[in-house]
Design a protein around this motif. Structure first.
Motif, PDB file in Angstrom:
ATOM      1  N   TYR A 143       3.823  -2.732  -7.871  1.00 17.14           N
ATOM      2  CA  TYR A 143       4.180  -1.313  -7.834  1.00 17.14           C
ATOM      3  C   TYR A 143       5.653  -1.200  -8.236  1.00 17.14           C
TER       4      TYR A 143
ATOM      5  N   SER B 182       0.843  -1.193   0.000  1.00 22.46           N
ATOM      6  CA  SER B 182       0.000   0.000   0.000  1.00 22.46           C
ATOM      7  C   SER B 182       0.873   1.235   0.000  1.00 22.46           C
TER       8      SER B 182
ATOM      9  N   ARG C  30      -0.189   8.424   0.969  1.00 19.96           N
ATOM     10  CA  ARG C  30       0.294   9.717   0.485  1.00 19.96           C
ATOM     11  C   ARG C  30      -0.273  10.842   1.324  1.00 19.96           C
TER      12      ARG C  30
ATOM     13  N   GLU D  92      -4.047   9.789   2.069  1.00 22.06           N
ATOM     14  CA  GLU D  92      -4.791   8.909   1.178  1.00 22.06           C
ATOM     15  C   GLU D  92      -4.030   7.599   1.030  1.00 22.06           C
ATOM     16  N   GLU D  93      -4.702   6.485   1.288  1.00 16.93           N
ATOM     17  CA  GLU D  93      -4.060   5.171   1.214  1.00 16.93           C
ATOM     18  C   GLU D  93      -4.564   4.431  -0.018  1.00 16.93           C
ATOM     19  N   THR D  94      -3.625   3.858  -0.773  1.00 17.00           N
ATOM     20  CA  THR D  94      -3.946   3.114  -1.986  1.00 17.00           C
ATOM     21  C   THR D  94      -3.296   1.738  -1.912  1.00 17.00           C
ATOM     22  N   LYS D  95      -4.102   0.698  -2.143  1.00 16.11           N
ATOM     23  CA  LYS D  95      -3.600  -0.662  -2.155  1.00 16.11           C
ATOM     24  C   LYS D  95      -3.060  -0.997  -3.552  1.00 16.11           C
ATOM     25  N   PHE D  96      -2.089  -1.885  -3.629  1.00 11.65           N
ATOM     26  CA  PHE D  96      -1.575  -2.315  -4.927  1.00 11.65           C
ATOM     27  C   PHE D  96      -1.139  -3.776  -4.858  1.00 11.65           C
TER      28      PHE D  96
END
Length: 479
Positions: free
Chosen positions: A242, A217, A220, A235-239
Motif C-alpha cells: 500500500y 489493512s 474506511r 469497510e475493511e480491506t486487506k493489502f
C-alpha cells in the motif's frame, strides 16, 4: 521646556545599561538552550552542514529577541531602582526636592523608544525570520523523512494524518507496526490504516513524501442510507502493499525564492494579515447574503399544479374516488389543493427542500465558523505585535516603584520578583491566545488584559511613590 536629560537622569540611564545587557544576554542564552534541548535530536545524525545549523539558530533568535527584551527591561528596572534606594540616594534626592517621577521619566522614554523598535522588528523582521526558520525545518525533515517520527508517540506533523509507530530503524527509515489515522476532509472519509512494516521516501523534487506499507489493512468509514437515514458503515480491506503520497508543495523549501512559499499568521506582517482578515470577512458577508437570497429551497411547487385557479377542496361532490378526498390542514397552502395525493406530494417536496436547506445552512455555518476562527488567529497575531512591545513600558512602570520599595538592588531579589510578574504575564498571554483562537474571548482581550492589569498596578505604584496620595486614604475617608 527641557528636552535633553540632565546629568542625574543620564546617570540613571547608565545604571540600567549594565543590568539590561546582562539580563538580555542571560535570557537569550536560556531561550537558546531551551530551543536546542527541544530540537537537538532533529539536528544530530542528519549530516547537515554547519552553516545550515547556524542559519537555523540565527533565524530562531528573532522570536527570542521579542520575548527577552521586555523581560530584561523588568529585571533591569528592579535592579537599578532598587540599588538607588538601597544606597539611600533616593532619600537624598527627595531631600533635594527631586520628585521620583523625574528619575523614572528618562527610563520611561527609553522604554517607549524600545517599544517602537520592537513593533518595527516584530512587523518587518520577525515574519521573514520565522518563514526562513520554518523552511529550514521542512528542508531538514525532507532530508530524512522518518526523522520526526518517534517510537510509541503520536505524530501529527503532516496535515490530516496521525501516525503511531512501535519501532523505527533510523538507518533505513524503516517503520514497524505502523498505525495511521486519516482525518476526514471534504474530499475523503476517515480511515484507519495498519501495517506490519513500511518505509518513508522523499521524492527528488522535495515536494512529495511517499509512505510504502506492507501486509496490513485499511478500515474506511462509509456513509449509507437505510430507510431514509444516514448510517455509518465500516469497510475493511486487506493489502500486501500500500502506498500513500503526501503533497508538501505548499511547504516545500526553496531557498532561492522564499517569496513564492506559502505563509501563515506567524510569517506575515500586519498589512498582509489585515488584508486576509478583510477577505475572510467579505466571504462571511457573502455567505450571509447567500443564505438570505437563496429561495430555491424554501418555496416548493408542484409542476402540474394550476395555481391560477382557486380551488375549494371540500366542495367537489362529483368526486368518485373518495380515498383521494383532501384532508383539512392548518397550512393554508395545503387547503388550496383538491386531492390528498397533491397534498402529500407538496408535503414531501416541502420537507425535502427544508432538509436540503438545513444541510445548506449547516455547511455555510461550518465554513463561517472556520473563517471566524482564522480571523481570530490573525487578529491575535496583529495585537501581539503591539502588546508585547508595549510590555516594555508596562514593566518600567511596574519595576521602578517596586525596586524603590524593596530597597534591594541585587540580582537575586530582582530575579525573584521579576519571575513572579513575568510568569503571570506570559501565562496570561499564552492562555489569552488559546482562548481567543477558540473564540471564547476577543483577540483584544486575550492579548491586552495582562498589559492593562499590570499597567494599572504600575501607575498606582508610581503615583503612590511620587505623590503624598496613598490608597489607604480611600478606605479611611469612607469610614
Amino acid at each position: 521646556m527641557r528636552l535633553l536629560p540632565n546629568k542625574l537622569q543620564l546617570d540613571i540611564l547608565k545604571r540600567h545599561v549594565g543590568p539590561f545587557v546582562f539580563c538580555f544576554c542571560t535570557l537569550m542564552f536560556l531561550l537558546l538552550m531551551q530551543f536546542l534541548i527541544l530540537y537537538i535530536d532533529m539536528l544530530i545524525g542528519k549530516g547537515l552542514p554547519l552553516g545550515v545549523i547556524l542559519e537555523l539558530i540565527v533565524t530562531n533568535l528573532a522570536s527570542m529577541v521579542v520575548l527577552a527584551v521586555p523581560m530584561a527591561v523588568l529585571v533591569a528596572s528592579l535592579m537599578a531602582f532598587g540599588k538607588i534606594t538601597e544606597l539611600n540616594e533616593l532619600t537624598a534626592l527627595r531631600a533635594a526636592g527631586v520628585n521620583p517621577i523625574q528619575i523614572i521619566s528618562p527610563v520611561l522614554v527609553s522604554a517607549v523608544l524600545l517599544s517602537i523598535f520592537l513593533m518595527w522588528f516584530s512587523n518587518d523582521i520577525l515574519p521573514d525570520a520565522n518563514q526562513r526558520a520554518r523552511s529550514l525545518f521542512i528542508d531538514i525533515r525532507l532530508k530524512k523523512p522518518g526523522f520526526d517520527l518517534k517510537e510509541n508517540e503520536f505524530y501529527e506533523g503532516i496535515d490530516n494524518y496521525t501516525f503511531l509507530v512501535k519501532k523505527i530503524t533510523n538507518e533505513s527509515d524503516s517503520l514497524h507496526n505502523v498505525t495511521i489515522y486519516q482525518h476526514p476532509t471534504r474530499d475523503r472519509k476517515e480511515a484507519y490504516i495498519k501495517a506490519q512494516n513500511g518505509r518513508l521516501e522523499s521524492e527528488q523534487d522535495g515536494q512529495t513524501l511517499t509512505l510504502f506499507l506492507n501486509n496490513g489493512s485499511v478500515l474506511r468509514k462509509l456513509d449509507r442510507r437505510q430507510k431514509g437515514k444516514l448510517i455509518d458503515v465500516f469497510e475493511e480491506t486487506k493489502f500486501d502493499r500500500y502506498r500513500i503520497s503526501f503533497d508538501l508543495s505548499d511547504l516545500a523549501f526553496s531557498r532561492s525564492n522564499p517569496a513564492d512559499r506559502s505563509r501563515n499568521d506567524r510569517t506575515m506582517n500586519i498589512q498582509a494579515m489585515s488584508s486576509v482578515v478583510d477577505s475572510l470577512r467579505n466571504q462571511i458577508e457573502n455567505q450571509r447574503e447567500q443564505i438570505i437570497e437563496n429561495n430555491r429551497y424554501i418555496y416548493p411547487t408542484l409542476s402540474n399544479q394550476n395555481t391560477g385557479k382557486k380551488r375549494e377542496p371540500h366542495l367537489n361532490r362529483n368526486r368518485v374516488d373518495t380515498t383521494d378526498i383532501p384532508y383539512y390542514s392548518t397550512y393554508l397552502a395545503l387547503q388550496h389543493l383538491q386531492s390528498k395525493n397533491e397534498q402529500q406530494r407538496l408535503h414531501d417536496i416541502a420537507l425535502m427542500k427544508l432538509r436540503n436547506y438545513k444541510s445548506f445552512v449547516e455547511d455555510i455555518t461550518q465554513d463561517t465558523q472556520w473563517r471566524l476562527e482564522k480571523i481570530a488567529q490573525y487578529l491575535v497575531e496583529i495585537h501581539k505585535k503591539f502588546s508585547i512591545p508595549i510590555a516594555c513600558i508596562v514593566f518600567v512602570l511596574l519595576g521602578a516603584p517596586i525596586g524603590m520599595y524593596t530597597k534591594k538592588g541585587n540580582l537575586g531579589y530582582a530575579a525573584l520578583i521579576g519571575t513572579v510578574f513575568l510568569t503571570f504575564y506570559w501565562i496570561s498571554i499564552i492562555q489569552g491566545e488559546k482562548m481567543a483562537d477558540r473564540l471564547f474571548i476577543s483577540p483584544f482581550t486575550g492579548m491586552w488584559i495582562s498589559d492593562i492589569v499590570l499597567g494599572l498596578v504600575g501607575l498606582i505604584l508610581v503615583i503612590s511613590i511620587s505623590t503624598p496620595f496613598q490608597l489607604s486614604k480611600l478606605w479611611n475617608s469612607s469610614d
